[in-house]
Design a protein around this motif. Sequence first.
Motif, short mmCIF file in Angstrom:
data_model
loop_
_atom_site.label_atom_id
_atom_site.label_comp_id
_atom_site.label_asym_id
_atom_site.label_seq_id
_atom_site.Cartn_x
_atom_site.Cartn_y
_atom_site.Cartn_z
N PHE A 1 30.12 23.53 29.40
CA PHE A 1 31.46 23.87 29.91
C PHE A 1 31.53 25.37 30.22
O PHE A 1 30.77 26.18 29.70
N TRP A 2 32.44 25.70 31.11
CA TRP A 2 32.67 27.09 31.54
C TRP A 2 34.16 27.40 31.44
O TRP A 2 35.00 26.51 31.67
N VAL A 3 34.45 28.66 31.11
CA VAL A 3 35.84 29.15 31.16
C VAL A 3 35.89 30.19 32.26
O VAL A 3 35.13 31.18 32.24
N VAL A 4 36.74 29.97 33.26
CA VAL A 4 36.87 30.91 34.39
C VAL A 4 38.30 31.42 34.44
O VAL A 4 39.24 30.77 33.95
N ASP A 5 38.47 32.62 35.04
CA ASP A 5 39.82 33.18 35.14
C ASP A 5 40.49 32.70 36.42
O ASP A 5 39.96 31.84 37.13
N GLN A 6 41.65 33.29 36.72
CA GLN A 6 42.40 32.85 37.88
C GLN A 6 41.68 33.16 39.18
O GLN A 6 42.00 32.58 40.23
N ASN A 7 40.70 34.04 39.16
CA ASN A 7 39.91 34.36 40.35
C ASN A 7 38.59 33.60 40.39
O ASN A 7 37.69 33.94 41.17
N ASN A 8 38.45 32.57 39.50
CA ASN A 8 37.25 31.72 39.42
C ASN A 8 36.02 32.50 39.01
O ASN A 8 34.89 32.15 39.36
N LYS A 9 36.22 33.64 38.27
CA LYS A 9 35.09 34.35 37.71
C LYS A 9 34.80 33.82 36.32
O LYS A 9 35.72 33.61 35.53
N VAL A 10 33.54 33.61 36.03
CA VAL A 10 33.14 33.00 34.76
C VAL A 10 33.37 33.96 33.63
O VAL A 10 32.90 35.11 33.67
N LEU A 11 34.13 33.51 32.64
CA LEU A 11 34.35 34.29 31.43
C LEU A 11 33.35 33.92 30.35
O LEU A 11 32.76 34.78 29.69
N VAL A 12 33.15 32.62 30.14
CA VAL A 12 32.22 32.10 29.12
C VAL A 12 31.52 30.90 29.73
O VAL A 12 32.18 30.07 30.38
N GLY A 13 30.25 30.80 29.49
CA GLY A 13 29.52 29.63 29.96
C GLY A 13 28.09 29.96 30.29
O GLY A 13 27.69 31.13 30.31
N PRO A 14 27.29 28.93 30.52
CA PRO A 14 25.87 29.16 30.86
C PRO A 14 25.75 29.84 32.21
O PRO A 14 26.69 29.92 33.00
N ARG A 15 24.54 30.33 32.47
CA ARG A 15 24.30 31.06 33.72
C ARG A 15 24.16 30.12 34.92
O ARG A 15 24.15 30.59 36.06
N SER A 16 24.00 28.84 34.67
CA SER A 16 23.86 27.90 35.79
C SER A 16 25.16 27.84 36.57
O SER A 16 26.23 28.13 36.05
N PRO A 17 25.08 27.45 37.87
CA PRO A 17 26.29 27.40 38.69
C PRO A 17 27.32 26.42 38.13
O PRO A 17 26.98 25.41 37.52
N VAL A 18 28.58 26.76 38.35
CA VAL A 18 29.65 25.87 37.92
C VAL A 18 29.64 24.62 38.80
O VAL A 18 29.65 24.74 40.03
N VAL B 1 50.03 29.37 31.65
CA VAL B 1 50.90 30.26 30.89
C VAL B 1 52.15 30.49 31.74
O VAL B 1 52.03 30.95 32.88
N ASN B 2 53.31 30.20 31.18
CA ASN B 2 54.58 30.32 31.91
C ASN B 2 54.54 29.56 33.24
O ASN B 2 54.90 30.04 34.30
N ASN B 3 53.97 28.31 33.12
CA ASN B 3 53.90 27.40 34.27
C ASN B 3 53.06 27.94 35.42
O ASN B 3 53.20 27.49 36.58
N ALA B 4 52.20 28.90 35.13
CA ALA B 4 51.31 29.43 36.16
C ALA B 4 49.88 29.37 35.64
O ALA B 4 49.62 29.76 34.50
N PRO B 5 48.93 28.90 36.44
CA PRO B 5 47.55 28.82 35.98
C PRO B 5 46.92 30.20 35.90
O PRO B 5 47.02 30.99 36.84
N VAL B 6 46.31 30.51 34.76
CA VAL B 6 45.66 31.80 34.57
C VAL B 6 44.15 31.62 34.43
O VAL B 6 43.42 32.60 34.27
N GLY B 7 43.68 30.39 34.49
CA GLY B 7 42.26 30.12 34.38
C GLY B 7 42.02 28.62 34.26
O GLY B 7 42.96 27.81 34.27
N TRP B 8 40.74 28.28 34.16
CA TRP B 8 40.38 26.86 34.04
C TRP B 8 39.22 26.70 33.05
O TRP B 8 38.41 27.61 32.90
N VAL B 9 39.21 25.54 32.41
CA VAL B 9 38.05 25.12 31.62
C VAL B 9 37.37 24.01 32.42
O VAL B 9 37.99 22.99 32.74
#
Length: 492
Positions: A132-149, A160-168
């Motif tokens: 699994f990968w954790v990415v921010d609102q700009n789809n930059k990888v925060l945590v995860g393996p080096r392989s492509p998402v 957060v406050n009904n606005a997406p700030v990232g994705w798992v």
Amino acid sequence: MKFWRPGITAKLFLAILTTCIMLLFATHWAVRISFEHDFMNYIKRGNELRLQMLTDTLADQYTQHGDWQFLRHNDRVIFQILRSFDRENEHDENRPGPRPGGPERDMGPGPDDEAGPPDRPDMPPHGWRTRFWVVDQNNKVLVGPRSPVPADGARRAITVNNAPVGWVIASPVEKLTRNTDINFDRQQRRTSWVIVGLATLLAALATFPLARGLLAPVKRLVDGTHKLASGDFSTRVKPGSQDELGRLARDFNQLASTLEKNQQMRRDFMADISHELRTPLAVLRGELEAIQDGVRQFTPESVTSLQAEVGTLTKLVDDLHQLSMSDEGALAYQKTSVDVVTLVEIAAGAFRERFASRNLTLSLDVPESATVFGDPDRLMQLFNNLLENSLRYTDSGGQTRVQLMTRDKTLILRFSDSTPGVTDEQLQRLFERFYRTEGSRNRASGGSGLGLAICLNIVEAHGGAIHAAHSPFGGVSITVELPLEREKTRDV
């Protein structure tokens, strides 16, 4: 080179065993497919639940820190979050069966990955079976393996406050990757094959006695048939059941009984024929030897005696010929409307002088007419044989009464004579070939013993019946039943 040719028992055993094995293999594969499908669904549902929990926790952490700086390139935070999930579910540790987790996992940066810090704690032991990968609102990888998402991975928005700030994002689950799951699947596979093997052995042990039991009646029939074919007509088989094999065994016994009876009748028939031929031939030989030796003169009287014996032989041969033809249905029957009363009167008229010469009375009790559909020549032969039988077996001074009546669209013709009578056992045998009721087989008192047998065939050819009973005058009463003309279809 001789090949093994299995018997019927082996064939039935192999057929039943093969069917059982095919069913076992089909059941095995069906269970395996069902297990793998359900197990993968179980893993997918577990991953989805954990992704949701991780998403909610990261949303709370984002709210506390205000941005993603606390998580960027910091796997330790993720690991602590995941371990907190495990501490909340410690009561699942002692549950039997596969537990969601283990010392190994195939997700995120592993112990040998370059992305994680070298001093990070052990990877979370429970639950995670995918990367699994954790990415921010700009789809930059925060945590995860080096392989492509993966583009087709499962996405969970961190809101957060009904606005997406990232994705798992989790990679799709297509096969088992954790050693614990793989080992459990292998264990189930081995157990399944062991069950199939034991079930096959049990099927073989149960099928063999079953095949032998089912084919035991067939083997008895086979053995009985071999004995029957070798000429042992006394053989019988035990039915043993009420099913089709039981009925077949009873039919076999009936066939054997009929063949045994026919064999005995054939032996008796040949013995009777030889006896009947031996007597006149012995007389002829004695007469001729006496003439040849000069003991007896060759006179017209001696010629008459020889002619009488030749006539006896001729009558016997003719009777045998008539009987054989009637048995085969080869007698020519030219049926037409026949007045039986006229035939009976003609036959009685021909016998009156012979009856009178033996001091016998012949009386008729007949209606004016009674018409049947039959062959007049064969019916005349029938009446002549019956009158001849009464003439030969009735004591001097006796009587013979011929009655003709109709009842229920049936013509009844009864020939009743006076003493001597016969026993009940003799009544049952009167229509047998060569059977005569006198104690010896002297042809002076009786005929060939074929007359009544010929009568039986003639009556049956006309669709009637004939039977014998005790006469009210002390002798024998022979009754002939023939269908009247209006009841007989003229299709002959």
